[in-house]
Design an enzyme around this catalytic site. Structure first.
Site, PDB file in Angstrom:
ATOM      1  N   SER A  60       0.853  -1.197   0.000  1.00  0.00           N
ATOM      2  CA  SER A  60       0.000   0.000   0.000  1.00  0.00           C
ATOM      3  C   SER A  60       0.883   1.239   0.000  1.00  0.00           C
ATOM      4  CB  SER A  60      -0.949  -0.012   1.197  1.00  0.00           C
ATOM      5  OG  SER A  60      -0.224   0.054   2.396  1.00  0.00           O
ATOM      6  N   THR A  62       1.184   4.382   1.636  1.00  0.00           N
ATOM      7  CA  THR A  62       1.827   4.939   2.832  1.00  0.00           C
ATOM      8  C   THR A  62       2.776   3.923   3.453  1.00  0.00           C
ATOM      9  OG1 THR A  62      -0.071   6.370   3.227  1.00  0.00           O
ATOM     10  CG2 THR A  62       1.406   6.019   5.084  1.00  0.00           C
ATOM     11  N   CYS A  63       2.357   2.668   3.516  1.00  0.00           N
ATOM     12  CA  CYS A  63       3.199   1.618   4.103  1.00  0.00           C
ATOM     13  C   CYS A  63       4.505   1.455   3.325  1.00  0.00           C
ATOM     14  CB  CYS A  63       2.465   0.283   4.112  1.00  0.00           C
ATOM     15  SG  CYS A  63       0.932   0.287   5.055  1.00  0.00           S
ATOM     16  N   SER A  64       4.411   1.503   2.011  1.00  0.00           N
ATOM     17  CA  SER A  64       5.566   1.245   1.154  1.00  0.00           C
ATOM     18  C   SER A  64       6.458   2.465   0.932  1.00  0.00           C
ATOM     19  CB  SER A  64       5.102   0.729  -0.209  1.00  0.00           C
ATOM     20  OG  SER A  64       4.437  -0.498  -0.054  1.00  0.00           O
ATOM     21  N   ILE A  68       7.381   1.733   6.320  1.00  0.00           N
ATOM     22  CA  ILE A  68       8.256   0.575   6.464  1.00  0.00           C
ATOM     23  C   ILE A  68       9.670   0.777   5.911  1.00  0.00           C
ATOM     24  CG2 ILE A  68       8.487  -1.897   5.992  1.00  0.00           C
ATOM     25  CD1 ILE A  68       6.260  -0.973   8.084  1.00  0.00           C
TER      26      ILE A  68
END
Length: 177
Positions: A60, A62-64, A68
């Site tokens: 996703s 924001t996560c990527s 993270i």
């Protein structure tokens, strides 16, 4: 802040799954391995300091982009300078998806950094860190926990996981180690 702080890590009866990543996994023919199932209780007992961060979904935006990659970039500092034994990135995605995401983000070795799966969101729900995305459908929220000697020393969940990454960022974790 969370009511988990200064309490034993609530690991009993929960497991996670992950697929290790190593240099051989980038060679043809080594793409598929079966997941390992690990007891949170044993994992916490076997490691003095553990950082766990939850993310809504592998791959996703924001996560990527914002969340993270910082953990991958700062993994050496966390392990070498802050004496963190293990870092776990946790979602409800399958362990196969987690491994693919880890490799896509540039993880070359999962010795100290594991991309793990919480099937059914059971463990994440026990923490109160789930994100309800539709009736009956829960993902992980965006959060971070630091566990030292079995005791939670930092735990925070983003109030709006679609917004910027703040309390779950690697920088917030570093400030609490």
């Amino acid at each position: 802040m969370s009511s988990l702080i200064n309490k034993p890590f609530p690991a009993k009866d929960y497991t996670f799954q992950y697929i290790s990543v190593g240099p051989e996994d980038f060679e043809k023919g080594h793409e598929c391995k079966l997941p390992q199932t690990v007891s949170w209780e044993k994992f916490i007992k076997d490691n003095k300091t553990v950082v766990i961060t939850g993310a809504p979904a592998a791959f996703s935006p924001t996560c990527s982009i914002s969340h993270i990659p910082g953990y991958i970039s700062y993994a050496d500092e966390l392990v070498q300078d802050k004496d963190v034994d293990q870092i776990v990135v946790l979602t409800v995605d399958t362990p196969f998806t987690q491994q693919a995401w880890a490799k896509d983000l540039g993880l070359k070795d999962s010795t100290h950094l594991k991309f793990a799966s919480d099937p059914g969101c059971k463990f994440i729900k026990s923490l109160g860190f789930e994100l309800n995305v539709a009736p009956g459908i829960d993902w992980s929220g965006r959060w971070a926990i630091v566990v030292k000697d079995g005791i939670v020393t930092y735990a925070a969940k983003e109030e709006n996981p679609a917004a910027e990454v703040t309390v779950s960022s690697v920088e917030s974790v570093l400030a609490h180690l």
